[in-house]
Write a protein that holds these residues in place. Structure first.
Motif, PDB file in Angstrom:
ATOM      1  N   GLU A   1       7.963   7.810 -14.906  1.00  0.00           N
ATOM      2  CA  GLU A   1       8.141   6.934 -15.549  1.00  0.00           C
ATOM      3  C   GLU A   1       7.879   5.909 -14.062  1.00  0.00           C
ATOM      4  O   GLU A   1       7.274   4.618 -14.511  1.00  0.00           O
ATOM      5  CB  GLU A   1       9.133   6.563 -16.446  1.00  0.00           C
ATOM      6  CG  GLU A   1       8.734   7.067 -17.459  1.00  0.00           C
ATOM      7  CD  GLU A   1       9.390   8.260 -18.046  1.00  0.00           C
ATOM      8  OE1 GLU A   1      10.402   8.867 -16.844  1.00  0.00           O
ATOM      9  OE2 GLU A   1       8.560   9.140 -19.041  1.00  0.00           O
ATOM     10  N   VAL A   2       9.240   6.626 -13.143  1.00  0.00           N
ATOM     11  CA  VAL A   2       8.730   5.670 -11.784  1.00  0.00           C
ATOM     12  C   VAL A   2       7.983   4.653 -11.121  1.00  0.00           C
ATOM     13  O   VAL A   2       7.324   4.848 -10.664  1.00  0.00           O
ATOM     14  CB  VAL A   2      10.408   6.073 -11.004  1.00  0.00           C
ATOM     15  CG1 VAL A   2       9.958   4.951  -9.632  1.00  0.00           C
ATOM     16  CG2 VAL A   2      11.580   5.870 -11.781  1.00  0.00           C
ATOM     17  N   SER A   3       6.833   6.460 -11.137  1.00  0.00           N
ATOM     18  CA  SER A   3       6.195   6.560 -10.283  1.00  0.00           C
ATOM     19  C   SER A   3       4.497   5.650 -11.002  1.00  0.00           C
ATOM     20  O   SER A   3       4.005   5.338  -9.901  1.00  0.00           O
ATOM     21  CB  SER A   3       5.354   8.603  -9.957  1.00  0.00           C
ATOM     22  OG  SER A   3       6.872   8.833  -9.280  1.00  0.00           O
ATOM     23  N   VAL A   4       4.165   6.038 -11.876  1.00  0.00           N
ATOM     24  CA  VAL A   4       3.016   5.978 -12.860  1.00  0.00           C
ATOM     25  C   VAL A   4       3.459   3.710 -12.629  1.00  0.00           C
ATOM     26  O   VAL A   4       2.978   2.945 -12.314  1.00  0.00           O
ATOM     27  CB  VAL A   4       3.532   5.865 -14.767  1.00  0.00           C
ATOM     28  CG1 VAL A   4       2.603   4.514 -15.018  1.00  0.00           C
ATOM     29  CG2 VAL A   4       3.386   6.988 -14.781  1.00  0.00           C
ATOM     30  N   GLY A   5       5.052   3.017 -12.814  1.00  0.00           N
ATOM     31  CA  GLY A   5       5.140   2.138 -12.583  1.00  0.00           C
ATOM     32  C   GLY A   5       5.096   1.652 -11.553  1.00  0.00           C
ATOM     33  O   GLY A   5       4.624   0.045 -10.932  1.00  0.00           O
TER      34      GLY A   5
ATOM     35  N   PRO B   1       0.844  -1.320   0.371  1.00  0.00           N
ATOM     36  CA  PRO B   1      -0.426  -0.099   0.047  1.00  0.00           C
ATOM     37  C   PRO B   1       0.335   1.723   0.035  1.00  0.00           C
ATOM     38  O   PRO B   1       0.249   2.232  -0.550  1.00  0.00           O
ATOM     39  CB  PRO B   1      -1.297   0.107   1.385  1.00  0.00           C
ATOM     40  CG  PRO B   1      -0.877  -1.746   1.672  1.00  0.00           C
ATOM     41  CD  PRO B   1       0.499  -2.324   1.353  1.00  0.00           C
ATOM     42  N   ALA B   2       2.096   1.338   0.720  1.00  0.00           N
ATOM     43  CA  ALA B   2       3.228   1.916   0.498  1.00  0.00           C
ATOM     44  C   ALA B   2       2.904   2.524  -0.957  1.00  0.00           C
ATOM     45  O   ALA B   2       3.156   3.799  -1.465  1.00  0.00           O
ATOM     46  CB  ALA B   2       3.446   2.369   2.017  1.00  0.00           C
ATOM     47  N   CYS B   3       3.698   1.417  -1.789  1.00  0.00           N
ATOM     48  CA  CYS B   3       4.317   1.763  -2.742  1.00  0.00           C
ATOM     49  C   CYS B   3       2.945   2.437  -3.826  1.00  0.00           C
ATOM     50  O   CYS B   3       3.613   3.521  -4.221  1.00  0.00           O
ATOM     51  CB  CYS B   3       4.650   0.557  -3.395  1.00  0.00           C
ATOM     52  SG  CYS B   3       6.511  -0.013  -2.748  1.00  0.00           S
ATOM     53  N   ALA B   4       1.968   1.926  -3.368  1.00  0.00           N
ATOM     54  CA  ALA B   4       1.012   2.238  -4.727  1.00  0.00           C
ATOM     55  C   ALA B   4       0.327   3.714  -3.749  1.00  0.00           C
ATOM     56  O   ALA B   4       0.274   4.714  -4.691  1.00  0.00           O
ATOM     57  CB  ALA B   4      -0.098   1.343  -4.306  1.00  0.00           C
ATOM     58  N   ALA B   5       0.753   4.249  -2.711  1.00  0.00           N
ATOM     59  CA  ALA B   5      -0.152   5.414  -1.990  1.00  0.00           C
ATOM     60  C   ALA B   5       1.345   6.415  -2.694  1.00  0.00           C
ATOM     61  O   ALA B   5       1.007   7.276  -3.581  1.00  0.00           O
ATOM     62  CB  ALA B   5       0.222   5.238  -0.977  1.00  0.00           C
ATOM     63  N   LEU B   6       2.589   6.310  -2.738  1.00  0.00           N
ATOM     64  CA  LEU B   6       3.151   6.786  -3.349  1.00  0.00           C
ATOM     65  C   LEU B   6       3.424   6.734  -4.452  1.00  0.00           C
ATOM     66  O   LEU B   6       3.552   7.666  -5.583  1.00  0.00           O
ATOM     67  CB  LEU B   6       4.998   6.448  -3.058  1.00  0.00           C
ATOM     68  CG  LEU B   6       6.119   7.359  -3.814  1.00  0.00           C
ATOM     69  CD1 LEU B   6       6.181   7.849  -2.009  1.00  0.00           C
ATOM     70  CD2 LEU B   6       7.642   6.004  -2.701  1.00  0.00           C
ATOM     71  N   GLY B   7       3.281   5.857  -5.605  1.00  0.00           N
ATOM     72  CA  GLY B   7       3.434   5.695  -6.497  1.00  0.00           C
ATOM     73  C   GLY B   7       1.864   6.251  -7.953  1.00  0.00           C
ATOM     74  O   GLY B   7       1.788   7.488  -8.493  1.00  0.00           O
TER      75      GLY B   7
END
Lengths: 385, 366
Positions: free
Chosen positions: B326-330, B13-19
């Motif tokens: 790109e990193v955020s979307v990925g 969830p943290a990665c998803a929120a950051l992304g």
């Protein structure tokens, strides 16, 4: 010699020919798993071979064999085929017969890949099939002791077999213990044909026949085996022929034959021609054709305007007709057509020079010339002061 | 042992929120670049999902037995169609900045209008979700799914064609290619088989697929091997025809991809999706070797992602970059997909119990 053990059944049918000696034994298995398991157990007991109606994975390892070098052979030949195909296609299109199409660079790799692919597959598939049969399987072999067993009919359907070379009794016992059913002794016929001798004899015969043919052709050059297209019987131009009774080489067309584009008009007298109507519609193209014919054949005497004042008439004091007289304006089209073709007074006939409907196009043009000197008010385009 | 599991539970969830935050920022900062990355990631997941759904459908269609024990893997991956349904609708936001439509009036203009395209996208997403529902991880006899399998083949072709001509071809509406749908389908097969192979190897490594032997792995390897050749054939045929024709309105599409930095990427693509996996999977032993299979599958999946970027970005006029956008979307798409998969991984039993062909499938030997 001790008795054969009771486990061992001899094949039914006619008794074995006396000139055989014991080769080993073979037995059947119900499924590939049992075959692999038995092969693993019997490994090392003697020359062991397995027979199956399809490929059984793991059998190779169970028999204690190394993988055959077929994959390496195929890969090597595939690479060779790719290189050969590429060199063939590349040399042909870039160096040997450079082909410039659509501004493409010569020797580009893009269109060559289908050729490379096909030759690669050809080399690889040929190596796989021929290498397996003739190199790895040791064919041609004209006989094998297993071919005389009843097991052979079973393993071409749904059974699996193992054969063990050695003393038939001991081998049969070992096969039984490994779980085989239908165990039988296998004998080798001593009069088995010798494949290599037969092949060598066939090869020598072929070589001898080739040598003989070559020698004959060289020694008797008049015996020409193949003259290809050197001799083509024909009759030259204007040459007589003795084949036909009339001495002509060419046949005359059948009486009444009409060449394409030369349909006769049907009119044979001037009176008949008066009734002919112009079959052409005076389109711009027809008038242009008529004008070309007029300039080519008529203008030199009748003048470009058709008034009878052409350069040739003046030079020789002749009097070509003025096409604008009332008489010539009122004659029917058929009359002009007849006169142009047959000629009148000093004017020669133009029938031979104006083919097909060109005469009719010319008639249209003459009519247009006549109209140009007697135009009506309605001929003028409207709205142009 | 509580802390690591808490960290693990919170990581996704943290990665998803950051992304998501990064993606929002990217969307505000540079819409074409953001949508280019978004469509690349979206197409990657959609084609992968379709390639996975294709496998159980094919199995039901032809009555295959060998793949029954590992069927749950593509079935679970195929349920990605559900989260991809809202993702499809979000992707419609790219219609404004990236998809110019067709100027003027007439059939083509109507077909390429935003409304028509949105309708097709929504219909395709719905069909995928429906297929995932029917073909998904459920126990019991596969009779109903067998009846649906032929219909899915048509859905597969239609959705891939829609994706190819709308998402890829729509960016350059003047350009046209008959083979584009087949090209995307060839990549979709490869991605689906590679993902299934990785998933099967993972479950097998965890001991959740008892009875699955080297022969099953060999078949998976053979599938991947065969389809690397199929992809190479289609990609080459696509290029050859346009190269030969050399028509200005066709060849420009490839010219974009053969100039500048894209030339090396095109070559890398041929190597990643055909050359390396083909050579890696060529020996017979490699096809049942878990490590080499995992390598080949990883190469193919990486190649598929690069392929999607190769299809999308040059048409927009963007280079291949890996910046924060790109990193955020990925990060967002990847963690959402992984999060879904963590859920899907528990759907149904690992072996399709109740399928009458399961015993036969487990007994499969080459």
């Amino acid at each position: 010699m001790r008795e054969a053990p009771p486990l061992l059944r001899t094949p039914p049918g006619p008794p074995q020919p006396p000139l055989t000696h014991p080769w080993g034994a073979c037995g059947l298995f119900e499924d590939p798993g049992a075959l692999v398991e038995a092969a693993r157990r019997l490994r090392g007991r003697g020359p062991l071979e397995a027979y199956a109606p399809h490929e059984v994975h793991g059998l190779q390892e169970a028999l204690g064999r190394k993988a055959p070098p077929l994959a390496a052979m195929v890969l090597g030949m595939a690479i060779l085929g790719a290189a050969a195909g590429f060199m063939l296609a590349w040399w042909t299109t870039a160096i040997g017969y450079p082909l410039k199409v659509g501004g493409k660079p010569e020797g580009s790799w893009v269109p060559l890949l289908p050729v490379v692919f096909e030759v690669t597959v050809l080399f690889a598939a040929g190596t796989a099939a021929l290498g397996m049969l003739f190199v790895l399987c040791g064919l041609p072999a004209f006989g094998h002791p297993m071919l005389a067993t009843r097991a052979m009919t079973a393993i071409t359907r749904d059974r699996y077999a193992l054969s063990l070379e050695g003393d038939p009794g001991a081998c049969a016992q070992a096969l039984r213990e490994a779980g085989a059913t239908g165990v039988e002794a296998v004998h080798l016929a001593c009069h088995a044909p010798k494949p290599m001798i037969t092949l060598a004899a066939a090869g020598a015969g072929a070589a001898l026949a080739g040598l003989l043919a070559f020698t004959l052709v060289k020694a008797y050059p008049e015996l020409r085996p193949m003259v290809r297209m050197e001799r083509q019987p024909r009759v030259g131009p204007q040459a007589p022929s003795r084949f036909f009774a009339d001495g002509r080489a060419m046949r005359l067309p059948v009486a009444g034959t009409v060449a394409r584009g030369h349909m006769p008009s049907g009119a044979t007298t001037e009176a008949e021609a008066q009734h002919h109507l112009n079959p052409l519609v005076p389109t711009p193209a027809v008038l242009a054709e008529g004008r070309a014919a007029f300039t080519e054949r008529c203008a030199v005497c009748h003048g470009a305007l058709g008034d009878g004042r052409g350069s040739l008439g003046r030079a020789y004091g002749a009097a070509p007709a003025d096409l604008h007289t009332d008489r010539l304006r009122s004659v029917p089209d058929g009359h002009l057509w007849w006169v142009i073709r047959k000629g009148r007074n000093a004017m020669p006939g133009h029938e031979a020079d104006l083919e097909g409907t060109r005469v009719w196009a010319l008639v249209h043009y003459v009519r247009a010339l006549q109209r140009s000197r007697h135009a009506l008010d309605s001929d003028l385009p409207e709205g142009n002061p | 042992m509580k802390r690591p599991s808490t960290i693990r539970a919170l990581a996704l969830p943290a990665c998803a929120a950051l992304g998501a935050l990064g993606s929002l920022g990217a969307w505000r900062a540079d819409p074409p670049r953001f949508w280019g990355a978004w469509i690349t990631a979206f197409l990657f997941l959609q084609t992968l999902m379709l390639g996975c759904l294709f496998q159980p459908a094919l199995e039901h269609l032809v009555g295959a037995r060998w793949s029954v024990p590992l069927r749950r893997v593509p079935e679970r991956l195929g349920t990605l169609a559900w989260p991809l349904l809202p993702a499809s609708l979000l992707t419609l936001g790219a219609l404004g900045p990236l998809y110019p439509g067709w100027p003027g009036t007439g059939g083509k203009a109507a077909w390429m209008s935003p409304g028509a395209m949105a309708f097709r996208v929504a219909l395709a997403a719905l069909l995928c979700a429906l297929s995932a529902r029917i073909l998904g991880p459920r126990s019991g006899s596969p009779a109903g799914r067998s009846r649906f399998a032929p219909a899915f083949m048509a859905i597969f072709a239609l959705v891939l064609t829609q994706a190819a001509y709308d998402w890829v071809g729509g960016i350059t509406p003047a350009w046209y290619s008959d083979l584009l749908g087949v090209y995307l389908a060839a990549g979709s097969f490869l991605a689906g088989f590679a993902a299934t192979t990785l998933g099967t190897l993972r479950l097998r490594g965890q001991g959740r697929l008892p009875g699955l032997g080297a022969d099953h792995l060999h078949n998976l390897g053979a599938w991947m091997f065969a389809f690397t050749a199929f992809w190479g054939y289609i990609a080459y045929a696509h290029y050859l025809l346009m190269w030969y024709g050399n028509l200005p309105d066709e060849a420009g599409w490839y010219r974009l991809r053969l100039e500048g930095g894209w030339l090396q990427i095109s070559q890398a693509l041929a190597l990643l999706r055909f050359g390396l996996p083909f050579a890696l999977l060529l020996p017979r032993a490699a096809k049942s070797d878990a490590r080499r299979l995992a390598w080949a599958a990883g190469l193919l999946l990486g190649g598929h992602l690069l392929d999607m970027a190769w299809l999308i970005l040059p048409s927009i006029g963007l280079p291949l970059r890996l910046g924060w956008m790109e990193v955020s979307v990925g990060l967002f798409m990847g963690s959402m997909a992984l999060g879904w998969w963590a859920r899907a991984d528990r759907m149904g039993a690992d072996l399709p119990e109740g399928d009458p062909a399961l015993a036969q499938g487990l007994a499969f030997r080459l």
